[in-house]
Design a protein around this motif. Structure first.
Motif, PDB file in Angstrom:
ATOM      1  N   ARG A   1      14.113  58.754  81.771  1.00  0.00           N
ATOM      2  CA  ARG A   1      14.564  60.107  81.323  1.00  0.00           C
ATOM      3  C   ARG A   1      15.932  60.012  80.495  1.00  0.00           C
ATOM      4  O   ARG A   1      16.544  59.694  80.893  1.00  0.00           O
ATOM      5  CB  ARG A   1      14.575  60.920  82.734  1.00  0.00           C
ATOM      6  CG  ARG A   1      14.829  62.456  82.399  1.00  0.00           C
ATOM      7  CD  ARG A   1      14.777  63.489  83.372  1.00  0.00           C
ATOM      8  NE  ARG A   1      13.272  63.427  83.771  1.00  0.00           N
ATOM      9  CZ  ARG A   1      12.698  63.183  84.726  1.00  0.00           C
ATOM     10  NH1 ARG A   1      13.620  63.025  85.972  1.00  0.00           N
ATOM     11  NH2 ARG A   1      11.755  63.617  85.319  1.00  0.00           N
ATOM     12  N   ILE A   2      15.728  60.840  79.505  1.00  0.00           N
ATOM     13  CA  ILE A   2      16.771  60.597  78.553  1.00  0.00           C
ATOM     14  C   ILE A   2      17.807  61.758  78.828  1.00  0.00           C
ATOM     15  O   ILE A   2      17.366  62.784  79.368  1.00  0.00           O
ATOM     16  CB  ILE A   2      16.518  60.892  76.961  1.00  0.00           C
ATOM     17  CG1 ILE A   2      15.526  59.787  76.539  1.00  0.00           C
ATOM     18  CG2 ILE A   2      17.482  61.224  76.017  1.00  0.00           C
ATOM     19  CD1 ILE A   2      14.967  59.953  75.169  1.00  0.00           C
ATOM     20  N   THR A   3      19.011  61.399  79.013  1.00  0.00           N
ATOM     21  CA  THR A   3      20.117  62.206  79.504  1.00  0.00           C
ATOM     22  C   THR A   3      21.024  62.836  78.141  1.00  0.00           C
ATOM     23  O   THR A   3      21.564  63.869  78.514  1.00  0.00           O
ATOM     24  CB  THR A   3      21.051  61.741  80.467  1.00  0.00           C
ATOM     25  OG1 THR A   3      21.764  60.538  80.061  1.00  0.00           O
ATOM     26  CG2 THR A   3      19.898  61.635  81.789  1.00  0.00           C
ATOM     27  N   GLU A   4      21.038  61.812  77.024  1.00  0.00           N
ATOM     28  CA  GLU A   4      21.960  62.096  76.087  1.00  0.00           C
ATOM     29  C   GLU A   4      21.383  61.300  74.894  1.00  0.00           C
ATOM     30  O   GLU A   4      20.977  60.161  74.964  1.00  0.00           O
ATOM     31  CB  GLU A   4      23.449  61.912  76.448  1.00  0.00           C
ATOM     32  CG  GLU A   4      24.280  62.107  75.266  1.00  0.00           C
ATOM     33  CD  GLU A   4      25.659  61.713  75.696  1.00  0.00           C
ATOM     34  OE1 GLU A   4      26.612  61.508  74.895  1.00  0.00           O
ATOM     35  OE2 GLU A   4      26.075  62.091  76.859  1.00  0.00           O
ATOM     36  N   ILE A   5      21.434  61.831  73.843  1.00  0.00           N
ATOM     37  CA  ILE A   5      21.119  61.082  72.353  1.00  0.00           C
ATOM     38  C   ILE A   5      22.533  61.405  71.522  1.00  0.00           C
ATOM     39  O   ILE A   5      22.853  62.449  71.170  1.00  0.00           O
ATOM     40  CB  ILE A   5      20.008  61.579  71.774  1.00  0.00           C
ATOM     41  CG1 ILE A   5      18.738  61.404  72.498  1.00  0.00           C
ATOM     42  CG2 ILE A   5      19.573  60.776  70.433  1.00  0.00           C
ATOM     43  CD1 ILE A   5      17.587  61.861  71.868  1.00  0.00           C
ATOM     44  N   ASN A   6      23.030  60.376  71.101  1.00  0.00           N
ATOM     45  CA  ASN A   6      24.216  60.261  70.194  1.00  0.00           C
ATOM     46  C   ASN A   6      24.139  59.266  69.094  1.00  0.00           C
ATOM     47  O   ASN A   6      24.447  57.951  69.408  1.00  0.00           O
ATOM     48  CB  ASN A   6      25.652  60.133  71.093  1.00  0.00           C
ATOM     49  CG  ASN A   6      26.907  60.411  70.130  1.00  0.00           C
ATOM     50  OD1 ASN A   6      26.586  60.873  68.839  1.00  0.00           O
ATOM     51  ND2 ASN A   6      27.865  60.027  70.633  1.00  0.00           N
ATOM     52  N   GLY A   7      23.523  59.603  67.933  1.00  0.00           N
ATOM     53  CA  GLY A   7      23.310  58.568  67.074  1.00  0.00           C
ATOM     54  C   GLY A   7      22.098  57.760  67.371  1.00  0.00           C
ATOM     55  O   GLY A   7      21.065  58.177  67.573  1.00  0.00           O
ATOM     56  N   ASN A   8      22.513  56.390  67.404  1.00  0.00           N
ATOM     57  CA  ASN A   8      21.552  55.334  67.712  1.00  0.00           C
ATOM     58  C   ASN A   8      21.654  55.049  69.204  1.00  0.00           C
ATOM     59  O   ASN A   8      21.066  54.030  69.415  1.00  0.00           O
ATOM     60  CB  ASN A   8      21.577  54.106  66.990  1.00  0.00           C
ATOM     61  CG  ASN A   8      23.143  53.467  67.257  1.00  0.00           C
ATOM     62  OD1 ASN A   8      23.880  54.156  67.222  1.00  0.00           O
ATOM     63  ND2 ASN A   8      22.828  51.986  67.177  1.00  0.00           N
ATOM     64  N   VAL A   9      22.478  55.970  70.017  1.00  0.00           N
ATOM     65  CA  VAL A   9      22.679  55.540  71.279  1.00  0.00           C
ATOM     66  C   VAL A   9      21.726  56.649  72.209  1.00  0.00           C
ATOM     67  O   VAL A   9      21.970  57.695  72.131  1.00  0.00           O
ATOM     68  CB  VAL A   9      24.148  55.294  71.711  1.00  0.00           C
ATOM     69  CG1 VAL A   9      24.296  55.117  73.175  1.00  0.00           C
ATOM     70  CG2 VAL A   9      24.967  54.462  71.084  1.00  0.00           C
ATOM     71  N   ILE A  10      21.028  55.938  72.960  1.00  0.00           N
ATOM     72  CA  ILE A  10      20.360  57.001  73.968  1.00  0.00           C
ATOM     73  C   ILE A  10      20.483  56.494  75.396  1.00  0.00           C
ATOM     74  O   ILE A  10      20.453  55.417  75.985  1.00  0.00           O
ATOM     75  CB  ILE A  10      18.665  56.421  73.766  1.00  0.00           C
ATOM     76  CG1 ILE A  10      18.231  56.692  72.214  1.00  0.00           C
ATOM     77  CG2 ILE A  10      17.928  57.602  74.745  1.00  0.00           C
ATOM     78  CD1 ILE A  10      16.641  56.349  72.050  1.00  0.00           C
ATOM     79  N   LYS A  11      21.355  57.423  76.172  1.00  0.00           N
ATOM     80  CA  LYS A  11      21.674  57.422  77.422  1.00  0.00           C
ATOM     81  C   LYS A  11      20.551  57.838  78.136  1.00  0.00           C
ATOM     82  O   LYS A  11      19.452  58.864  77.814  1.00  0.00           O
ATOM     83  CB  LYS A  11      22.830  58.166  77.783  1.00  0.00           C
ATOM     84  CG  LYS A  11      24.227  57.637  77.250  1.00  0.00           C
ATOM     85  CD  LYS A  11      25.399  58.387  77.712  1.00  0.00           C
ATOM     86  CE  LYS A  11      26.433  57.779  77.086  1.00  0.00           C
ATOM     87  NZ  LYS A  11      27.802  58.420  77.647  1.00  0.00           N
ATOM     88  N   PHE A  12      20.049  57.255  79.175  1.00  0.00           N
ATOM     89  CA  PHE A  12      18.941  57.481  80.191  1.00  0.00           C
ATOM     90  C   PHE A  12      19.256  57.129  81.655  1.00  0.00           C
ATOM     91  O   PHE A  12      20.204  56.283  82.074  1.00  0.00           O
ATOM     92  CB  PHE A  12      17.638  56.589  79.660  1.00  0.00           C
ATOM     93  CG  PHE A  12      17.794  55.301  79.896  1.00  0.00           C
ATOM     94  CD1 PHE A  12      17.202  54.534  80.865  1.00  0.00           C
ATOM     95  CD2 PHE A  12      18.384  54.568  78.868  1.00  0.00           C
ATOM     96  CE1 PHE A  12      17.069  53.218  81.030  1.00  0.00           C
ATOM     97  CE2 PHE A  12      18.458  53.035  78.761  1.00  0.00           C
ATOM     98  CZ  PHE A  12      17.730  52.625  80.038  1.00  0.00           C
ATOM     99  N   ASN A  13      18.330  57.809  82.327  1.00  0.00           N
ATOM    100  CA  ASN A  13      18.290  57.404  83.886  1.00  0.00           C
ATOM    101  C   ASN A  13      17.118  56.681  84.057  1.00  0.00           C
ATOM    102  O   ASN A  13      16.066  56.740  83.258  1.00  0.00           O
ATOM    103  CB  ASN A  13      18.173  58.656  84.741  1.00  0.00           C
ATOM    104  CG  ASN A  13      19.527  59.246  84.739  1.00  0.00           C
ATOM    105  OD1 ASN A  13      20.463  59.261  83.961  1.00  0.00           O
ATOM    106  ND2 ASN A  13      19.737  59.995  85.872  1.00  0.00           N
ATOM    107  N   GLY A  14      17.043  55.784  85.315  1.00  0.00           N
ATOM    108  CA  GLY A  14      15.702  55.035  85.398  1.00  0.00           C
ATOM    109  C   GLY A  14      15.912  53.657  85.149  1.00  0.00           C
ATOM    110  O   GLY A  14      14.954  53.138  84.738  1.00  0.00           O
TER     111      GLY A  14
END
Length: 130
Positions: free
Chosen positions: A101-114
């Motif tokens: 599950r995506i928590t944040e998108i910043n440019g080419n960096v995708i923060k996620f849980n799981g």
């Protein structure tokens, strides 16, 4: 049938897990743990419709796997099952799939849980869950 297939990673996982022993066995065990996917910038346009809060499937290479057994303990310590009925990392083709599950998108960096992947895991593809 013996054709070789070669994949080029689209990015890499930045995970708090450095060792298989400490890594969760599934995303269900790690929905409170955040990690990052660093996607190669050439794929920024491919990320254009991705949204925070949405779930995606991540296909990745089990880059530290060696060999495989056709019957393995389920989740590492459960009843013995055929390999294809598990998510065991040691496989004929060491490809993993996880739902994140995506928590944040910043440019080419995708923060996620799981995250149930090791730090440095090569990402092969990302797919929306329809």
């Amino acid at each position: 049938m013996d054709e070789k297939i070669v994949f080029k990673p689209i990015g890499y996982i930045k995970s708090p897990f450095e060792d298989v022993k400490n890594m969760p066995k599934s995303t269900r065990e790690s929905m409170d743990v955040e990690a990052e996917m660093i996607i190669n910038e050439e794929y920024l346009e491919s990320m254009s419709s991705m949204e925070v809060g949405e779930e995606y499937m991540v296909l990745f290479h089990f880059h530290k796997s060696e060999g495989f057994k056709q019957r393995v303990p389920f989740m590492g310590n459960g009843p013995i099952k055929g390999l294809f009925s598990t998510h065991a990392p040691n496989r004929p083709n060491p490809i993993g799939v996880s739902t994140i599950r995506i928590t944040e998108i910043n440019g080419n960096v995708i923060k996620f849980n799981g995250v149930d992947m090791l730090n440095g895991t090569p990402v092969l593809d990302i797919k929306d869950i329809l």
